[in-house]
Structure formats: C-alpha cells, structure tokens
Design an enzyme around this catalytic site. Structure first.
Site, short mmCIF file in Angstrom:
data_model
loop_
_atom_site.label_atom_id
_atom_site.label_comp_id
_atom_site.label_asym_id
_atom_site.label_seq_id
_atom_site.Cartn_x
_atom_site.Cartn_y
_atom_site.Cartn_z
N LYS A 100 1.31 -1.44 -0.03
CA LYS A 100 -0.62 0.20 0.04
C LYS A 100 0.98 1.17 -0.16
O LYS A 100 1.84 1.14 0.67
CB LYS A 100 -0.57 0.33 0.77
CG LYS A 100 -2.03 1.07 1.58
CD LYS A 100 -2.61 1.10 3.16
CE LYS A 100 -4.25 1.97 2.79
NZ LYS A 100 -4.56 1.88 3.71
N SER B 217 -9.85 2.55 2.81
CA SER B 217 -9.43 3.97 1.86
C SER B 217 -8.04 2.69 1.32
O SER B 217 -7.14 2.89 0.31
CB SER B 217 -7.82 4.13 2.54
OG SER B 217 -7.58 3.38 3.99
N SER C 52 -10.28 -0.24 6.89
CA SER C 52 -9.61 0.39 5.82
C SER C 52 -9.08 -1.02 4.95
O SER C 52 -8.98 -0.98 4.35
CB SER C 52 -8.79 0.97 5.62
OG SER C 52 -9.26 2.81 5.97
#
Length: 495
Positions: free
Chosen positions: A78, A158, A182
């Site tokens: 990420k 997210s 998330s």
C-alpha cells in the site's frame, strides 16, 4: 490469471520450496499480469526492476535451503508504507516526488523474510475514504462486476488498490492499513480476507500517519491461511514505535486446526441496524448457523454504546489527522506551491496545502481543527474520548463473561458503483464504516471473511472480532468459517 498467479501464498511457498517453480518465474508471471491490468488502477508505482533483483536474491536463499515463509513471494505494498528509494505518496499531491531514504518497519521485515515487492498500491488519500475515490491517482476499480452490468464498482477503501490487486491475481498478497475499517471493508467488497490486528501488534513506524491511536497495518490475502502467514512476518515489537507491544509473535499458521467446538461466539443485537438489507441479515444468520454446525456456542450479547461509535470516530480520527497532517507545509519535503512576489511563509503554507490536499482531506482537517479548538475541545473531543472508553468497556464486559469472539456483518452492502451517491454525500460514505469502527476504537483484532454472493453476483463478507492479542484464536475461528462457507468464487476477467 495464469496458473502461477492463481496460487495462494501458501501454495506458492510450498512449490518454491519443492523447486517446482522458481522465484524469478513466479515474479515474471505477476509482472505480466500487472502490465495487462492498468484498467484496474491498482498499482500506482510499479517496481519491476527491483522485483527482479529481489526474486534473484530470494532464489539464492531457496537454493541454499534457507527459505522463510515469504521467500520469493511477490507482494503489493500500500502506498502508505514508506519504501526506500521508491515513491511513497499516500495517494496525495502534497507528497509528490517524495522518495523516502528509509524503509518502514513492516516492509523491512517483509524484505528480510525474502518477499518480493512488485510495486505500490492505490489507496484513498492519506487513507481517508471508503471507496478509493479520493486518491490523487484516480480510483482503483473492483475486478468484480454485477451480472450483465459493466458499470465499474468501488473496491472499497482506503486499501482499495490492495484489495483489487489481490482479488485480481496481481500479487500473492498485499499490505493494508485499517483506521476505521480500511482493510476489512475492501476485503468484503472484493471477496478476499482482510485482517486488522490488535492495536500495537504491528509497528506503525514508517507508515504515513492518519489517526495515530487508530491506525494499524495488517494483511490482505486470498484466504485465512495466507493471512496467518503474512501476519506473522509483519508483526513483532519495534523500539522505534512506542505503541508497538513487546510481545512474542505466535506461529499463527500452526494454530489453524479448524476445531472451534465449545467456543462462545457473541452476536450483538445493536448491529441489527435499521434498514439493513435482507441479504446482509440472511448472510449473518447463515454465518451463525455455520459456526453452530462446527460446534461453536452462539450467544446473543449487547454492546450498548455501539450507536455512538460513528460520531465518536468522526471526531477522534479527524482531530488526530489535523495534528498529523500539520507537518505537510512545503518546507522540508513533498510539494511546494509556486509563490508570488511578496508572499511569506504563511502564504506558502496556505497555497501548498490548498493545492496538495484533496477535498476529503481538507474536510477532515477542518473538522479536526474545529473540535480541538479552545471553545469546543470539551464539547466534542473530550466527550468522544469518554464515549470511546465506554465502547471499549462494552467489549471488555462481554469477553469477561466468557465470549471468545463476536460475529457481525463486515459491511452494510455489497460494492457500490464508482461515482455513486455515497461518494457525493460524505455522511453516506461514512456509514460504510458502521460495522468496523468499533473495533478500532477498542483496539481489538477483527477479520473479514468472504462467505457468499448477493443476487447480483457480488461478494459479501462477515466479520469476526476477537479478544485483544488473540489473533491466533481469531484466525482459527475465521478458518472454520471459511471452510464451512466454501467460498471459491473469483471475478470474471474483463480488464
């Protein structure tokens, strides 16, 4: 997917150790898959040269008989994790050009274990969002689509890029972060497993901060066994993070027996929200039945302060964000706005932040600054902190009464279209976190497991919430639920 990219992390590990395949061969299969998947918007910084070097180094270790679980395994990272020499932007314009001269603790541990980094993955800007639409790179796209409907769907947020990449077979597994859901919400939207560990189980050092008392990194994988393997590599004490616990990390994979006889699973009545879709209600009931069939004891419980969780979260998280994001000022690193003659440092701050921060980040910074201001600190922030204590106490009470874990829906719906009303209305978007924020407020571990499909053929997940520091028990419960559900569906390739 090619055959190699269809392997789970555990299967790839075993074949690498058996010399059935090589690390460079596996890496090349994933690099080819990534090159053909730009329509998903999952990878935002590709690192093929680095991946090939790491794969060669991993193969030497494998040849020498030194093969940690992740040796030669291609992963996606990420964009919130700082990676040495590789752009790390947190999907924000304000960090354009930032290439950290250091490695986050988590990614350093993964590299030490021999993992291969394929690149950085899309996400909501500074992890603020539930649909991956606040990213400066543009949205990631869910590899799943509704039957007979080509409309692009959100992969959640997210960690939307991580979820999309794992679901589409672009990496064997990925890292994510979870501040209010998330990891778990995008996992549910894409039919994969997402684990948020106990707060402090995984170091936050080198991960761009959103809300420091809520953020926690965790694995996003194709199944529960893979989550157990990846968590073990990510977790552990870190002297550079004062909130990271100095606790031994168990062998989570070794504990996956699937035997849950006698385990007490709580079903909280407060999670039966008004207007809950019948499909979610039915899925929850089916999950309860499956766990009962495996020998678990189901118990109705009460978490009375659940109704206050979302309001408390959306005071505490923006307050911490407004403090953390104050460091982005155009002075030391990242973007600096062009200045006009006569502009001073205040104008530089204002212009840089106006250009660099997206609308959602600006909204949350302003909310956070407001609730921390002198006239409203006690009315909002202190009150939210007191509510957080009550929410944590609710969980402590039910665990003290013998409950081993708690079963809830993971999300209030299946994946919704990109550009839908949820994206236009911040309050509707925030409601996507209704089942997940309590876990972060209480600092507990939680896992999303894919259990079925809705009437449109989209994946739906259930959430299990565990006792603090007992990720091993939680993973074993999730393993039993996964086995009972038998969820094997994968998205049909259209990209």
């Amino acid at each position: 997917m090619t055959d190699l990219t269809a392997l789970t992390l555990a299967e790839a590990r075993d074949r690498l150790r058996a010399r059935d395949i090589s690390a460079p061969e596996l890496t090349e299969a994933y690099l080819a898959a990534i090159e053909g998947a730009d329509a998903l918007g999952a990878f935002v910084h590709k690192t093929p040269d680095l991946a090939r070097r790491q794969a060669e180094a991993a193969q030497k270790r494998l040849d020498a008989g030194m093969s940690p679980d992740l040796c030669g395994i291609p992963l996606g990272i990420k964009d919130l994790f700082c990676t040495e020499g590789v752009p790390s932007q947190a999907a924000s314009r304000i960090l354009e050009g930032f290439r950290p001269p250091y490695e986050s603790t988590v990614t350093a541990q993964l590299r030490k274990a021999g993992a291969v980094m394929l690149g950085k993955l899309n996400m909501d800007e500074f992890a603020m969002g539930s649909s991956n639409e606040t990213s400066c790179y543009g949205p990631a796209v869910n590899p799943w689509r509704r039957r007979d409907d080509p409309a692009p769907l959100t992969p959640g947020g997210s960690s939307g890029g991580s979820a999309a990449a794992v679901a589409a077979g672009l990496c064997a597994a990925a890292t994510g972060t979870d501040t209010g859901g998330s990891i778990r919400q995008p996992a549910a939207f894409t039919g994969i497993v997402g684990l948020k560990p106990t707060y402090g189980r995984v170091s936050r050092w080198g991960i761009v901060a959103f809300a420091s008392s809520l953020d926690q990194a965790g694995p996003m994988t194709r199944d529960v066994r893979d989550a157990a393997i990846l968590l073990r590599a990510m977790a552990g004490p870190d002297p550079r993070d004062s909130t990271c616990a100095d606790r031994p990390v168990p062998d989570y994979e070794a504990g996956l027996s699937g035997d849950i006889r006698g385990k007490v699973i709580g079903v909280p009545r407060e999670y039966r929200m008004e207007g809950m879709p019948p499909e979610i209600e039915a899925l929850w009931a089916e999950g309860r039945r499956m766990l009962e069939d495996r020998g678990a004891v189901m118990r109705d419980i009460s978490l009375p302060h659940t109704r206050y969780a979302l309001p408390a979260y959306y005071v505490i998280a923006p307050a911490e964000a407004s403090s953390n994001l104050a460091r982005y000022d155009g002075v030391r690193f990242g973007r600096r706005a062009a200045l006009s003659p006569g502009d001073g440092i205040v104008e530089m701050y204002e212009k840089t932040r106006a250009e660099g921060f997206g609308a959602e980040v600006q909204r949350r910074v302003m909310i956070g600054t407001y609730v921390l201001s002198a006239g409203f600190y006690d009315a909002y922030y202190n009150r939210a902190r007191k509510v957080r204590t009550l929410i944590r106490r609710d969980f402590e009470t039910v665990f003290a009464e013998g409950v081993d874990a708690i079963l809830t829906p993971a999300t209030p719906s299946a994946a919704f279209p990109l550009g839908a009303a949820e994206a236009a209305d911040p309050v509707k978007m925030y409601l996507n976190d209704v089942f997940t924020v309590t876990v972060n407020l209480a600092g507990l571990p939680g896992i999303s497991v894919p259990v079925g499909l809705d009437r449109d053929g989209l994946p739906l997940g259930l959430q299990l919430i565990g006792r603090p520091w007992e990720e091993g028990d939680l993973l074993n419960l999730a393993y039993a639920l996964e086995d009972a559900a038998g969820f094997l569906a994968r998205p049909t390739r259209w990209w």
